[in-house]
Design a protein around this motif. Structure first.
Motif, PDB file in Angstrom:
ATOM      1  N   ALA A   1     -74.034  16.278 -13.369  1.00  0.00           N
ATOM      2  CA  ALA A   1     -73.285  15.057 -13.675  1.00  0.00           C
ATOM      3  C   ALA A   1     -72.463  14.610 -12.476  1.00  0.00           C
ATOM      4  O   ALA A   1     -72.393  13.414 -12.161  1.00  0.00           O
ATOM      5  CB  ALA A   1     -72.396  15.284 -14.891  1.00  0.00           C
ATOM      6  N   TRP A   2     -71.851  15.568 -11.789  1.00  0.00           N
ATOM      7  CA  TRP A   2     -71.048  15.251 -10.604  1.00  0.00           C
ATOM      8  C   TRP A   2     -71.917  14.672  -9.494  1.00  0.00           C
ATOM      9  O   TRP A   2     -71.573  13.669  -8.862  1.00  0.00           O
ATOM     10  CB  TRP A   2     -70.321  16.504 -10.136  1.00  0.00           C
ATOM     11  CG  TRP A   2     -69.353  16.290  -9.026  1.00  0.00           C
ATOM     12  CD1 TRP A   2     -68.381  15.337  -8.924  1.00  0.00           C
ATOM     13  CD2 TRP A   2     -69.240  17.075  -7.839  1.00  0.00           C
ATOM     14  NE1 TRP A   2     -67.672  15.491  -7.765  1.00  0.00           N
ATOM     15  CE2 TRP A   2     -68.179  16.556  -7.075  1.00  0.00           C
ATOM     16  CE3 TRP A   2     -69.921  18.184  -7.366  1.00  0.00           C
ATOM     17  CZ2 TRP A   2     -67.799  17.085  -5.855  1.00  0.00           C
ATOM     18  CZ3 TRP A   2     -69.537  18.720  -6.147  1.00  0.00           C
ATOM     19  CH2 TRP A   2     -68.486  18.176  -5.408  1.00  0.00           C
ATOM     20  N   ASP A   3     -73.084  15.310  -9.249  1.00  0.00           N
ATOM     21  CA  ASP A   3     -74.009  14.798  -8.234  1.00  0.00           C
ATOM     22  C   ASP A   3     -74.457  13.381  -8.573  1.00  0.00           C
ATOM     23  O   ASP A   3     -74.528  12.514  -7.697  1.00  0.00           O
ATOM     24  CB  ASP A   3     -75.241  15.705  -8.119  1.00  0.00           C
ATOM     25  CG  ASP A   3     -74.935  17.037  -7.465  1.00  0.00           C
ATOM     26  OD1 ASP A   3     -73.877  17.171  -6.829  1.00  0.00           O
ATOM     27  OD2 ASP A   3     -75.773  17.958  -7.615  1.00  0.00           O
ATOM     28  N   THR A   4     -74.758  13.144  -9.848  1.00  0.00           N
ATOM     29  CA  THR A   4     -75.195  11.818 -10.280  1.00  0.00           C
ATOM     30  C   THR A   4     -74.102  10.794 -10.055  1.00  0.00           C
ATOM     31  O   THR A   4     -74.360   9.686  -9.563  1.00  0.00           O
ATOM     32  CB  THR A   4     -75.614  11.849 -11.763  1.00  0.00           C
ATOM     33  OG1 THR A   4     -76.669  12.799 -11.921  1.00  0.00           O
ATOM     34  CG2 THR A   4     -76.094  10.490 -12.232  1.00  0.00           C
ATOM     35  N   GLU A   5     -72.884  11.150 -10.401  1.00  0.00           N
ATOM     36  CA  GLU A   5     -71.767  10.227 -10.190  1.00  0.00           C
ATOM     37  C   GLU A   5     -71.607   9.896  -8.706  1.00  0.00           C
ATOM     38  O   GLU A   5     -71.419   8.734  -8.340  1.00  0.00           O
ATOM     39  CB  GLU A   5     -70.473  10.820 -10.728  1.00  0.00           C
ATOM     40  CG  GLU A   5     -69.275   9.918 -10.524  1.00  0.00           C
ATOM     41  CD  GLU A   5     -67.967  10.525 -11.010  1.00  0.00           C
ATOM     42  OE1 GLU A   5     -66.917   9.969 -10.655  1.00  0.00           O
ATOM     43  OE2 GLU A   5     -67.986  11.544 -11.718  1.00  0.00           O
ATOM     44  N   ASN A   6     -71.703  10.915  -7.854  1.00  0.00           N
ATOM     45  CA  ASN A   6     -71.566  10.682  -6.413  1.00  0.00           C
ATOM     46  C   ASN A   6     -72.681   9.787  -5.881  1.00  0.00           C
ATOM     47  O   ASN A   6     -72.439   8.901  -5.055  1.00  0.00           O
ATOM     48  CB  ASN A   6     -71.529  12.001  -5.658  1.00  0.00           C
ATOM     49  CG  ASN A   6     -70.213  12.727  -5.848  1.00  0.00           C
ATOM     50  OD1 ASN A   6     -69.182  12.104  -6.080  1.00  0.00           O
ATOM     51  ND2 ASN A   6     -70.242  14.036  -5.782  1.00  0.00           N
TER      52      ASN A   6
ATOM     53  N   PHE B   1     -74.357   7.597  -7.647  1.00  0.00           N
ATOM     54  CA  PHE B   1     -74.092   6.276  -8.201  1.00  0.00           C
ATOM     55  C   PHE B   1     -73.046   5.541  -7.370  1.00  0.00           C
ATOM     56  O   PHE B   1     -73.216   4.369  -7.026  1.00  0.00           O
ATOM     57  CB  PHE B   1     -73.631   6.395  -9.652  1.00  0.00           C
ATOM     58  CG  PHE B   1     -73.251   5.079 -10.256  1.00  0.00           C
ATOM     59  CD1 PHE B   1     -74.218   4.167 -10.641  1.00  0.00           C
ATOM     60  CD2 PHE B   1     -71.919   4.744 -10.412  1.00  0.00           C
ATOM     61  CE1 PHE B   1     -73.874   2.942 -11.191  1.00  0.00           C
ATOM     62  CE2 PHE B   1     -71.558   3.521 -10.962  1.00  0.00           C
ATOM     63  CZ  PHE B   1     -72.538   2.621 -11.348  1.00  0.00           C
ATOM     64  N   ARG B   2     -71.975   6.227  -7.030  1.00  0.00           N
ATOM     65  CA  ARG B   2     -70.920   5.594  -6.232  1.00  0.00           C
ATOM     66  C   ARG B   2     -71.450   5.170  -4.855  1.00  0.00           C
ATOM     67  O   ARG B   2     -71.101   4.104  -4.346  1.00  0.00           O
ATOM     68  CB  ARG B   2     -69.730   6.528  -6.085  1.00  0.00           C
ATOM     69  CG  ARG B   2     -68.958   6.705  -7.369  1.00  0.00           C
ATOM     70  CD  ARG B   2     -67.767   7.648  -7.177  1.00  0.00           C
ATOM     71  NE  ARG B   2     -67.128   7.964  -8.415  1.00  0.00           N
ATOM     72  CZ  ARG B   2     -66.262   7.176  -9.053  1.00  0.00           C
ATOM     73  NH1 ARG B   2     -65.942   6.014  -8.538  1.00  0.00           N
ATOM     74  NH2 ARG B   2     -65.728   7.548 -10.189  1.00  0.00           N
ATOM     75  N   ALA B   3     -72.298   5.992  -4.255  1.00  0.00           N
ATOM     76  CA  ALA B   3     -72.868   5.650  -2.950  1.00  0.00           C
ATOM     77  C   ALA B   3     -73.747   4.408  -3.058  1.00  0.00           C
ATOM     78  O   ALA B   3     -73.682   3.524  -2.195  1.00  0.00           O
ATOM     79  CB  ALA B   3     -73.669   6.825  -2.402  1.00  0.00           C
ATOM     80  N   PHE B   4     -74.576   4.328  -4.101  1.00  0.00           N
ATOM     81  CA  PHE B   4     -75.420   3.149  -4.275  1.00  0.00           C
ATOM     82  C   PHE B   4     -74.581   1.916  -4.588  1.00  0.00           C
ATOM     83  O   PHE B   4     -74.911   0.813  -4.163  1.00  0.00           O
ATOM     84  CB  PHE B   4     -76.464   3.367  -5.363  1.00  0.00           C
ATOM     85  CG  PHE B   4     -77.518   4.360  -4.978  1.00  0.00           C
ATOM     86  CD1 PHE B   4     -78.171   4.276  -3.754  1.00  0.00           C
ATOM     87  CD2 PHE B   4     -77.868   5.378  -5.829  1.00  0.00           C
ATOM     88  CE1 PHE B   4     -79.145   5.193  -3.394  1.00  0.00           C
ATOM     89  CE2 PHE B   4     -78.834   6.304  -5.483  1.00  0.00           C
ATOM     90  CZ  PHE B   4     -79.478   6.206  -4.257  1.00  0.00           C
ATOM     91  N   ALA B   5     -73.508   2.101  -5.344  1.00  0.00           N
ATOM     92  CA  ALA B   5     -72.641   0.969  -5.680  1.00  0.00           C
ATOM     93  C   ALA B   5     -72.008   0.383  -4.413  1.00  0.00           C
ATOM     94  O   ALA B   5     -71.880  -0.838  -4.285  1.00  0.00           O
ATOM     95  CB  ALA B   5     -71.563   1.401  -6.676  1.00  0.00           C
ATOM     96  N   VAL B   6     -71.638   1.245  -3.476  1.00  0.00           N
ATOM     97  CA  VAL B   6     -71.032   0.787  -2.224  1.00  0.00           C
ATOM     98  C   VAL B   6     -72.028  -0.028  -1.408  1.00  0.00           C
ATOM     99  O   VAL B   6     -71.672  -1.024  -0.785  1.00  0.00           O
ATOM    100  CB  VAL B   6     -70.507   1.990  -1.402  1.00  0.00           C
ATOM    101  CG1 VAL B   6     -70.149   1.586   0.011  1.00  0.00           C
ATOM    102  CG2 VAL B   6     -69.307   2.606  -2.099  1.00  0.00           C
TER     103      VAL B   6
END
Length: 76
Positions: free
Chosen positions: A41-46, A48-53
């Motif tokens: 879950a943590w890896d997925t969140e990270n 996701f945040r990178a793609f969002a940026v």
């Protein structure tokens, strides 16, 4: 493989042991599985945040879809 010692309140430790037993697992295996889930879950969140940026909305949405599917499989 590493050994990790953690301190838990007695009631929490007993509940984890009961949960492990109900799933047919050792307490060690249960904690290993829960840790793997938390790290995924943590890896997925990270990611996701990178793609969002970068503004890659389609890739970010794909990650969210995969996370939802994993939650459904694991019963979360």
């Amino acid at each position: 493989m590493s050994t990790l010692t953690i301190r838990l309140p007695d009631d929490t430790a007993q509940r984890l042991k009961a949960l492990a037993k109900s799933r047919g697992l050792s307490t060690n295996k249960l904690v290993e599985e829960l840790s793997a889930y938390a790290l995924a879950a943590w890896d997925t969140e990270n990611h996701f945040r990178a793609f969002a940026v970068t503004g890659d909305v389609n890739r970010a949405l794909d990650i969210l879809d995969r996370l939802d599917a994993e939650d459904e499989r694991s019963g979360v």
